[in-house]
Design a protein around this motif. Structure first.
Motif: not given
Length: 141
Positions: A65-73, A85-89, A92-104
């Motif tokens: 990424a522009e930040s210099g971090n390795t980003i994985e989708q 999404g995973r970020n090398s910075a 131990g954490a994952l970014v979860v796309r909000l649309g993947f999370i079921d309502p409510p």
């Protein structure tokens, strides 16, 4: 309506249970996210990786990424739904796309980042027409 959260892709091949509250929920307008979201921002929640119990096959693609971090989708290998999404910075954490999370759920962005790369229409605070479902067809010419 807090944890645990459940999530699924469009075809149901990938599902998850998340047993934690997110560290943050935000929208990202960086160019890479705009490409991932077909021209919009991505809306994401950051969760500890060990709080996510996953079933199904997630396929990963990465870039610098522009930040210099390795980003994985991460996406469903069957239907292509964006999931993670995973970020090398942020090990131990994952970014979860909000649309993947079921309502409510009551998760909503509390910040928007990379506005310098957002299109003007995303920053102008203007209004757009709102429809509860499919809009009516255009008038006959």
């Amino acid at each position: 309506m807090g944890a645990p959260y459940s999530g699924s892709c469009n075809c149901g091949a990938v599902t998850a249970t998340i047993d934690a509250e997110p560290a943050w929920v935000r929208q990202c307008w960086c160019r890479q996210c705009q490409k991932a979201a077909s021209g919009s921002a991505t809306t994401n929640a950051l969760f500890p990786s060990d709080a996510i119990k996953l079933t199904g096959e997630v396929r990963w693609n990465g870039y610098i990424a522009e930040s210099g971090n390795t980003i994985e989708q991460g996406f469903c290998s069957n239907c292509g739904t964006q999931i993670f999404g995973r970020n090398s910075a942020r090990l131990g954490a994952l970014v979860v796309r909000l649309g993947f999370i079921d309502p409510p759920h009551d998760l909503r962005p509390s910040s928007t980042i990379w506005l310098d790369e957002a299109p003007d229409w995303a920053k102008d605070g203007g209004t757009v027409e709102l429809f509860p479902r499919q809009p009516p067809p255009p008038p006959a010419s």
